[in-house]
Scaffold this active site. Structure first.
Site, PDB file in Angstrom:
ATOM      1  N   GLN A   1      37.952  27.530  48.693  1.00 31.41           N
ATOM      2  CA  GLN A   1      36.654  28.201  48.484  1.00 31.41           C
ATOM      3  C   GLN A   1      35.583  27.162  48.210  1.00 31.41           C
ATOM      4  OE1 GLN A   1      36.926  32.128  46.235  1.00 31.41           O
ATOM      5  NE2 GLN A   1      38.397  30.881  45.169  1.00 31.41           N
TER       6      GLN A   1
ATOM      7  N   ASP B   1      32.736  21.345  48.415  1.00 30.51           N
ATOM      8  CA  ASP B   1      32.486  19.952  48.026  1.00 30.51           C
ATOM      9  C   ASP B   1      33.181  18.895  48.884  1.00 30.51           C
ATOM     10  OD1 ASP B   1      35.204  19.982  47.145  1.00 30.51           O
ATOM     11  OD2 ASP B   1      34.593  20.642  45.146  1.00 30.51           O
TER      12      ASP B   1
ATOM     13  N   HIS C   1      33.969  28.970  52.547  1.00 32.94           N
ATOM     14  CA  HIS C   1      32.541  29.113  52.241  1.00 32.94           C
ATOM     15  C   HIS C   1      31.684  27.990  52.801  1.00 32.94           C
ATOM     16  CE1 HIS C   1      33.956  31.780  48.660  1.00 32.94           C
ATOM     17  NE2 HIS C   1      33.939  32.417  49.797  1.00 32.94           N
TER      18      HIS C   1
ATOM     19  N   CYS D   1      14.058  23.774  61.455  1.00 31.40           N
ATOM     20  CA  CYS D   1      14.875  23.304  62.573  1.00 31.40           C
ATOM     21  C   CYS D   1      14.020  22.497  63.542  1.00 31.40           C
ATOM     22  CB  CYS D   1      15.466  24.526  63.268  1.00 31.40           C
ATOM     23  SG  CYS D   1      16.406  24.170  64.748  1.00 31.40           S
TER      24      CYS D   1
ATOM     25  N   SER E   1      39.734  31.854  40.056  1.00 31.59           N
ATOM     26  CA  SER E   1      39.796  33.064  39.235  1.00 31.59           C
ATOM     27  C   SER E   1      40.280  34.248  40.071  1.00 31.59           C
ATOM     28  CB  SER E   1      38.409  33.366  38.663  1.00 31.59           C
ATOM     29  OG  SER E   1      37.491  33.554  39.718  1.00 31.59           O
TER      30      SER E   1
HETATM   31  N1  LIG Z   1      33.426  22.637  43.761  1.00 27.02           N
HETATM   32  C1  LIG Z   1      32.835  23.557  44.514  1.00 27.02           C
HETATM   33  O1  LIG Z   1      32.717  23.427  45.729  1.00 27.02           O
HETATM   34  C2  LIG Z   1      32.364  24.815  43.842  1.00 27.02           C
HETATM   35  C3  LIG Z   1      31.809  24.764  42.563  1.00 27.02           C
HETATM   36  C4  LIG Z   1      31.359  25.970  41.993  1.00 27.02           C
HETATM   37  C5  LIG Z   1      31.515  27.170  42.677  1.00 27.02           C
HETATM   38  N2  LIG Z   1      32.085  27.163  43.931  1.00 27.02           N
HETATM   39  C6  LIG Z   1      32.224  28.476  44.561  1.00 27.02           C
HETATM   40  O2  LIG Z   1      32.773  29.256  43.504  1.00 27.02           O
HETATM   41  C7  LIG Z   1      33.120  30.522  43.973  1.00 27.02           C
HETATM   42  C8  LIG Z   1      33.975  31.136  42.888  1.00 27.02           C
HETATM   43  O3  LIG Z   1      35.321  31.245  43.040  1.00 27.02           O
HETATM   44  P1  LIG Z   1      36.433  30.323  42.376  1.00 27.02           P
HETATM   45  O4  LIG Z   1      37.592  31.204  42.108  1.00 27.02           O
HETATM   46  O5  LIG Z   1      36.593  29.155  43.257  1.00 27.02           O
HETATM   47  O6  LIG Z   1      35.806  29.770  41.019  1.00 27.02           O
HETATM   48  P2  LIG Z   1      35.681  30.446  39.610  1.00 27.02           P
HETATM   49  O7  LIG Z   1      34.642  29.676  38.895  1.00 27.02           O
HETATM   50  O8  LIG Z   1      35.541  31.900  39.709  1.00 27.02           O
HETATM   51  O9  LIG Z   1      37.106  30.165  38.919  1.00 27.02           O
HETATM   52  C9  LIG Z   1      37.544  28.901  38.636  1.00 27.02           C
HETATM   53  C10 LIG Z   1      38.823  29.027  37.826  1.00 27.02           C
HETATM   54  O10 LIG Z   1      39.348  27.723  37.656  1.00 27.02           O
HETATM   55  C11 LIG Z   1      39.832  27.584  36.350  1.00 27.02           C
HETATM   56  N3  LIG Z   1      39.752  26.156  36.052  1.00 27.02           N
HETATM   57  C12 LIG Z   1      38.650  25.414  35.780  1.00 27.02           C
HETATM   58  N4  LIG Z   1      38.985  24.115  35.651  1.00 27.02           N
HETATM   59  C13 LIG Z   1      40.320  24.043  35.853  1.00 27.02           C
HETATM   60  C14 LIG Z   1      41.263  22.968  35.847  1.00 27.02           C
HETATM   61  N5  LIG Z   1      40.897  21.711  35.623  1.00 27.02           N
HETATM   62  N6  LIG Z   1      42.564  23.259  36.109  1.00 27.02           N
HETATM   63  C15 LIG Z   1      42.967  24.554  36.320  1.00 27.02           C
HETATM   64  N7  LIG Z   1      42.122  25.598  36.343  1.00 27.02           N
HETATM   65  C16 LIG Z   1      40.811  25.338  36.119  1.00 27.02           C
HETATM   66  C17 LIG Z   1      39.001  28.458  35.472  1.00 27.02           C
HETATM   67  O11 LIG Z   1      39.752  28.887  34.373  1.00 27.02           O
HETATM   68  C18 LIG Z   1      38.609  29.610  36.427  1.00 27.02           C
HETATM   69  O12 LIG Z   1      39.469  30.718  36.255  1.00 27.02           O
HETATM   70  C19 LIG Z   1      33.621  30.250  45.309  1.00 27.02           C
HETATM   71  O13 LIG Z   1      32.889  31.076  46.147  1.00 27.02           O
HETATM   72  C20 LIG Z   1      33.202  28.769  45.613  1.00 27.02           C
HETATM   73  O14 LIG Z   1      32.606  28.714  46.877  1.00 27.02           O
HETATM   74  C21 LIG Z   1      32.513  26.029  44.508  1.00 27.02           C
HETATM   75 ZN   LIG Z   2      16.904  26.393  65.219  1.00 23.47          ZN
END
Ligand SMILES: NC(=O)c1ccc[n+]([C@@H]2O[C@H](COP(=O)([O-])OP(=O)(O)OC[C@H]3O[C@@H](n4cnc5c(N)ncnc54)[C@H](O)[C@@H]3O)[C@@H](O)[C@H]2O)c1
Ligand SMILES: [Zn+2]
Length: 254
Positions: free
Chosen positions: A105, A108, A123, A156, A198
Protein backbone atom coordinates in the site's frame (compact mmCIF):
# COMPACT_ATOMS: atom_id res chain seq x y z
CA UNK A 1 11.27 -20.04 25.75
CA UNK A 2 9.39 -16.71 25.95
CA UNK A 3 6.04 -16.27 24.21
CA UNK A 4 7.67 -14.01 21.64
CA UNK A 5 10.45 -16.49 20.88
CA UNK A 6 7.85 -19.22 20.40
CA UNK A 7 5.95 -17.04 17.94
CA UNK A 8 9.13 -16.17 16.08
CA UNK A 9 9.98 -19.87 15.78
CA UNK A 10 6.43 -20.72 14.70
CA UNK A 11 6.48 -18.11 11.96
CA UNK A 12 9.90 -19.27 10.77
CA UNK A 13 8.56 -22.84 10.59
CA UNK A 14 5.46 -21.67 8.72
CA UNK A 15 7.69 -19.95 6.17
CA UNK A 16 9.89 -23.04 5.84
CA UNK A 17 6.81 -25.22 5.24
CA UNK A 18 5.25 -22.86 2.67
CA UNK A 19 5.96 -22.97 -1.04
CA UNK A 20 4.49 -19.77 -2.40
CA UNK A 21 4.73 -16.78 -0.09
CA UNK A 22 3.50 -13.26 -0.77
CA UNK A 23 4.00 -10.27 1.54
CA UNK A 24 1.30 -7.61 1.93
CA UNK A 25 2.85 -4.46 3.36
CA UNK A 26 1.41 -1.25 4.73
CA UNK A 27 2.63 2.03 6.14
CA UNK A 28 3.90 0.26 9.30
CA UNK A 29 6.63 -1.28 7.12
CA UNK A 30 8.21 2.15 6.71
CA UNK A 31 7.81 3.84 10.10
CA UNK A 32 11.25 2.54 11.10
CA UNK A 33 12.58 4.41 8.03
CA UNK A 34 11.15 7.63 9.47
CA UNK A 35 7.94 7.84 7.43
CA UNK A 36 4.85 8.28 9.60
CA UNK A 37 1.95 5.89 9.03
CA UNK A 38 -1.66 7.01 9.08
CA UNK A 39 -3.15 5.33 12.11
CA UNK A 40 -0.55 4.78 14.86
CA UNK A 41 -1.87 6.64 17.92
CA UNK A 42 0.07 9.87 18.54
CA UNK A 43 2.46 9.59 15.59
CA UNK A 44 0.12 8.70 12.71
CA UNK A 45 -0.51 11.41 10.11
CA UNK A 46 -4.24 11.28 10.74
CA UNK A 47 -3.66 12.67 14.23
CA UNK A 48 -2.18 15.77 12.59
CA UNK A 49 -4.22 16.46 9.46
CA UNK A 50 -7.68 15.77 8.13
CA UNK A 51 -7.26 13.11 5.43
CA UNK A 52 -10.24 14.31 3.49
CA UNK A 53 -8.76 17.80 3.36
CA UNK A 54 -5.28 16.76 2.31
CA UNK A 55 -5.44 13.49 0.47
CA UNK A 56 -8.71 13.48 -1.42
CA UNK A 57 -9.02 14.13 -5.09
CA UNK A 58 -11.82 16.67 -4.67
CA UNK A 59 -9.88 18.80 -2.22
CA UNK A 60 -6.78 18.57 -4.42
CA UNK A 61 -8.69 20.00 -7.36
CA UNK A 62 -10.42 22.66 -5.27
CA UNK A 63 -7.39 23.69 -3.25
CA UNK A 64 -4.31 22.61 -5.20
CA UNK A 65 -1.63 24.88 -3.75
CA UNK A 66 -2.61 24.27 -0.10
CA UNK A 67 -2.62 20.52 -0.71
CA UNK A 68 0.70 20.64 -2.54
CA UNK A 69 2.34 22.35 0.40
CA UNK A 70 1.50 19.38 2.64
CA UNK A 71 2.39 16.86 -0.06
CA UNK A 72 5.79 18.39 -0.75
CA UNK A 73 6.64 18.26 2.92
CA UNK A 74 5.61 14.58 3.11
CA UNK A 75 7.43 13.97 -0.18
CA UNK A 76 10.70 15.33 1.18
CA UNK A 77 10.59 12.80 4.02
CA UNK A 78 9.81 9.99 1.58
CA UNK A 79 12.58 10.91 -0.88
CA UNK A 80 15.19 11.00 1.90
CA UNK A 81 14.12 7.69 3.48
CA UNK A 82 16.23 4.53 3.27
CA UNK A 83 15.00 0.93 3.48
CA UNK A 84 15.05 -0.44 7.04
CA UNK A 85 15.90 -3.87 8.45
CA UNK A 86 12.41 -5.13 7.59
CA UNK A 87 12.68 -4.23 3.89
CA UNK A 88 16.13 -5.78 3.74
CA UNK A 89 14.94 -8.98 5.43
CA UNK A 90 12.20 -9.35 2.79
CA UNK A 91 14.82 -9.07 0.03
CA UNK A 92 16.92 -11.69 1.82
CA UNK A 93 13.91 -14.02 2.01
CA UNK A 94 13.30 -13.53 -1.71
CA UNK A 95 16.94 -14.28 -2.55
CA UNK A 96 16.51 -17.54 -0.61
CA UNK A 97 13.67 -18.41 -3.01
CA UNK A 98 11.05 -18.06 -0.27
CA UNK A 99 9.15 -14.95 -1.41
CA UNK A 100 7.25 -14.57 -4.68
CA UNK A 101 6.74 -10.83 -4.32
CA UNK A 102 5.21 -7.94 -2.44
CA UNK A 103 1.81 -6.29 -2.58
CA UNK A 104 2.22 -2.88 -1.00
CA UNK A 105 0.00 0.00 0.00
CA UNK A 106 3.07 2.18 0.33
CA UNK A 107 3.97 4.89 -2.11
CA UNK A 108 7.54 5.30 -0.86
CA UNK A 109 9.32 2.79 -3.14
CA UNK A 110 11.41 1.51 -0.22
CA UNK A 111 10.89 -2.09 -1.38
CA UNK A 112 12.42 -1.06 -4.72
CA UNK A 113 15.27 0.71 -2.95
CA UNK A 114 15.91 -2.51 -0.99
CA UNK A 115 16.06 -4.40 -4.34
CA UNK A 116 13.06 -6.63 -3.70
CA UNK A 117 11.61 -7.83 -7.03
CA UNK A 118 8.03 -8.32 -8.21
CA UNK A 119 6.24 -5.50 -6.45
CA UNK A 120 2.63 -4.42 -6.95
CA UNK A 121 1.94 -0.89 -5.71
CA UNK A 122 -1.78 -0.62 -4.95
CA UNK A 123 -1.65 3.12 -4.41
CA UNK A 124 0.90 4.22 -7.00
CA UNK A 125 4.04 6.02 -5.90
CA UNK A 126 5.38 9.39 -4.81
CA UNK A 127 8.14 9.48 -7.43
CA UNK A 128 5.93 10.23 -10.42
CA UNK A 129 3.39 12.87 -11.41
CA UNK A 130 0.44 12.20 -13.67
CA UNK A 131 -1.61 14.50 -15.90
CA UNK A 132 -5.23 14.36 -14.82
CA UNK A 133 -6.39 15.08 -18.39
CA UNK A 134 -4.23 12.98 -20.75
CA UNK A 135 -2.62 10.54 -18.30
CA UNK A 136 0.96 11.43 -19.27
CA UNK A 137 3.43 10.33 -16.57
CA UNK A 138 6.31 12.60 -15.52
CA UNK A 139 9.04 12.31 -12.94
CA UNK A 140 7.85 14.05 -9.77
CA UNK A 141 10.66 16.60 -10.18
CA UNK A 142 8.82 18.06 -13.21
CA UNK A 143 5.91 18.92 -10.98
CA UNK A 144 8.01 19.94 -7.97
CA UNK A 145 10.10 22.33 -10.10
CA UNK A 146 6.97 24.09 -11.33
CA UNK A 147 5.66 24.46 -7.78
CA UNK A 148 9.03 25.73 -6.52
CA UNK A 149 8.93 28.38 -9.26
CA UNK A 150 5.64 29.58 -7.80
CA UNK A 151 3.17 27.90 -10.15
CA UNK A 152 0.14 27.17 -7.96
CA UNK A 153 -1.35 24.57 -10.35
CA UNK A 154 1.40 22.45 -11.95
CA UNK A 155 0.48 21.61 -15.53
CA UNK A 156 1.10 19.04 -18.25
CA UNK A 157 3.64 20.00 -20.91
CA UNK A 158 1.50 18.28 -23.56
CA UNK A 159 -2.07 19.36 -22.82
CA UNK A 160 -1.83 21.87 -19.92
CA UNK A 161 -3.98 19.57 -17.74
CA UNK A 162 -3.49 19.65 -13.96
CA UNK A 163 -0.67 17.41 -12.68
CA UNK A 164 -1.00 15.36 -9.50
CA UNK A 165 1.37 12.98 -7.74
CA UNK A 166 0.88 9.52 -9.25
CA UNK A 167 -0.44 8.18 -5.97
CA UNK A 168 -4.06 7.20 -5.41
CA UNK A 169 -5.98 9.82 -3.43
CA UNK A 170 -9.19 9.24 -1.47
CA UNK A 171 -12.03 9.22 -3.94
CA UNK A 172 -9.98 7.73 -6.79
CA UNK A 173 -10.41 4.16 -8.01
CA UNK A 174 -7.51 1.72 -8.07
CA UNK A 175 -6.16 0.86 -11.53
CA UNK A 176 -7.67 -2.36 -12.90
CA UNK A 177 -4.20 -3.53 -14.06
CA UNK A 178 -3.00 -3.23 -10.46
CA UNK A 179 -5.84 -5.36 -9.14
CA UNK A 180 -5.22 -7.91 -11.87
CA UNK A 181 -1.51 -8.07 -11.05
CA UNK A 182 -2.35 -8.52 -7.36
CA UNK A 183 -4.80 -11.35 -8.10
CA UNK A 184 -2.20 -13.04 -10.24
CA UNK A 185 0.42 -12.69 -7.50
CA UNK A 186 -1.77 -14.40 -4.88
CA UNK A 187 -3.26 -17.01 -7.23
CA UNK A 188 -0.98 -19.81 -6.00
CA UNK A 189 -0.07 -18.25 -2.66
CA UNK A 190 -0.10 -20.63 0.33
CA UNK A 191 1.08 -18.06 2.89
CA UNK A 192 0.26 -14.35 3.04
CA UNK A 193 2.56 -12.40 5.30
CA UNK A 194 0.97 -9.12 6.41
CA UNK A 195 3.56 -6.62 7.60
CA UNK A 196 2.58 -3.26 9.11
CA UNK A 197 -0.96 -2.75 7.91
CA UNK A 198 -4.03 -1.91 9.96
CA UNK A 199 -5.99 -3.79 7.26
CA UNK A 200 -8.80 -1.28 7.25
CA UNK A 201 -8.26 0.20 3.78
CA UNK A 202 -10.19 -1.57 1.04
CA UNK A 203 -9.69 -3.35 -1.28
CA UNK A 204 -6.39 -4.35 0.30
CA UNK A 205 -8.18 -5.52 3.45
CA UNK A 206 -9.95 -8.16 1.32
CA UNK A 207 -6.76 -10.05 0.47
CA UNK A 208 -6.29 -11.85 3.81
CA UNK A 209 -9.91 -13.05 3.65
CA UNK A 210 -9.49 -13.99 0.03
CA UNK A 211 -6.43 -16.20 0.55
CA UNK A 212 -7.91 -17.83 3.67
CA UNK A 213 -11.04 -18.78 1.72
CA UNK A 214 -8.75 -20.52 -0.79
CA UNK A 215 -7.16 -22.58 2.00
CA UNK A 216 -3.96 -20.54 2.28
CA UNK A 217 -2.50 -19.38 5.59
CA UNK A 218 -2.12 -15.94 7.08
CA UNK A 219 0.56 -14.48 9.36
CA UNK A 220 0.58 -10.92 10.71
CA UNK A 221 3.32 -8.75 12.17
CA UNK A 222 1.77 -5.46 13.32
CA UNK A 223 2.20 -3.45 16.50
CA UNK A 224 -1.53 -2.95 16.92
CA UNK A 225 -4.24 -5.58 16.74
CA UNK A 226 -6.16 -5.97 13.49
CA UNK A 227 -9.73 -7.17 12.99
CA UNK A 228 -8.48 -10.34 11.33
CA UNK A 229 -5.88 -11.40 13.94
CA UNK A 230 -8.02 -14.34 15.07
CA UNK A 231 -7.93 -15.85 11.56
CA UNK A 232 -4.12 -15.86 11.39
CA UNK A 233 -1.85 -18.82 12.16
CA UNK A 234 0.68 -16.53 13.84
CA UNK A 235 0.25 -12.93 15.02
CA UNK A 236 3.17 -10.92 16.38
CA UNK A 237 2.48 -7.50 17.90
CA UNK A 238 6.01 -6.14 17.68
CA UNK A 239 8.06 -3.87 15.42
CA UNK A 240 8.82 -5.49 12.07
CA UNK A 241 12.48 -4.40 12.11
CA UNK A 242 12.96 -6.02 15.50
CA UNK A 243 11.41 -9.42 14.79
CA UNK A 244 11.29 -10.08 11.06
CA UNK A 245 15.07 -10.21 10.44
CA UNK A 246 15.33 -12.76 13.27
CA UNK A 247 12.64 -14.86 11.60
CA UNK A 248 14.40 -14.71 8.23
CA UNK A 249 17.69 -15.70 9.90
CA UNK A 250 15.99 -18.75 11.42
CA UNK A 251 14.60 -19.72 8.00
CA UNK A 252 18.07 -19.39 6.54
CA UNK A 253 19.59 -21.64 9.21
CA UNK A 254 17.31 -24.48 8.09
N1 LIG B 1 5.17 4.85 3.67
C1 LIG B 1 4.15 5.14 2.87
O1 LIG B 1 4.22 5.04 1.65
C2 LIG B 1 2.86 5.56 3.52
C3 LIG B 1 2.87 6.35 4.67
C4 LIG B 1 1.62 6.73 5.21
C5 LIG B 1 0.44 6.28 4.65
N2 LIG B 1 0.49 5.48 3.53
C6 LIG B 1 -0.81 5.03 3.02
O2 LIG B 1 -1.46 4.60 4.21
C7 LIG B 1 -2.68 3.99 3.89
C8 LIG B 1 -3.12 3.29 5.15
O3 LIG B 1 -3.03 1.94 5.27
P1 LIG B 1 -1.93 1.12 6.07
O4 LIG B 1 -2.61 -0.08 6.61
O5 LIG B 1 -0.78 0.96 5.17
O6 LIG B 1 -1.43 2.07 7.25
P2 LIG B 1 -2.07 2.38 8.65
O7 LIG B 1 -1.44 3.64 9.10
O8 LIG B 1 -3.53 2.29 8.61
O9 LIG B 1 -1.55 1.17 9.58
C9 LIG B 1 -0.23 0.98 9.86
C10 LIG B 1 -0.14 -0.12 10.91
O10 LIG B 1 1.24 -0.41 11.09
C11 LIG B 1 1.49 -0.60 12.45
N3 LIG B 1 2.90 -0.26 12.64
C12 LIG B 1 3.48 0.96 12.65
N4 LIG B 1 4.82 0.85 12.76
C13 LIG B 1 5.08 -0.48 12.81
C14 LIG B 1 6.28 -1.24 12.93
N5 LIG B 1 7.48 -0.66 13.01
N6 LIG B 1 6.18 -2.60 12.94
C15 LIG B 1 4.96 -3.21 12.89
N7 LIG B 1 3.80 -2.54 12.77
C16 LIG B 1 3.87 -1.19 12.73
C17 LIG B 1 0.53 0.25 13.21
O11 LIG B 1 0.26 -0.32 14.46
C18 LIG B 1 -0.70 0.28 12.27
O12 LIG B 1 -1.66 -0.67 12.67
C19 LIG B 1 -2.38 3.28 2.66
O13 LIG B 1 -3.33 3.71 1.75
C20 LIG B 1 -0.98 3.84 2.19
O14 LIG B 1 -1.06 4.17 0.84
C21 LIG B 1 1.66 5.11 2.97
ZN1 LIG C 1 -1.74 16.11 -20.27
Amino acid sequence: MSDLNIKIKNLANLIIDSNDIVALTGAGMSTESGIADFRSPGTGLWDKVDPYEFASINSYMANTSKNLEFMLETGRTIFRARPNRGHKALTKLQKMGKLRGVLTQNIDRLHHKAHTKNIVEFHGNAYEAKCMSCGQIYEITTMVNQVMKGQSSPSCEKCSGLLKPNAIFFGEPLESETLQAADEMISKCDLLLVLGSSLVVYPVAFYPKKIISKGAKLAIINIQETDIDSAAEVVIHEKIGEVFPRIVDLVKEN
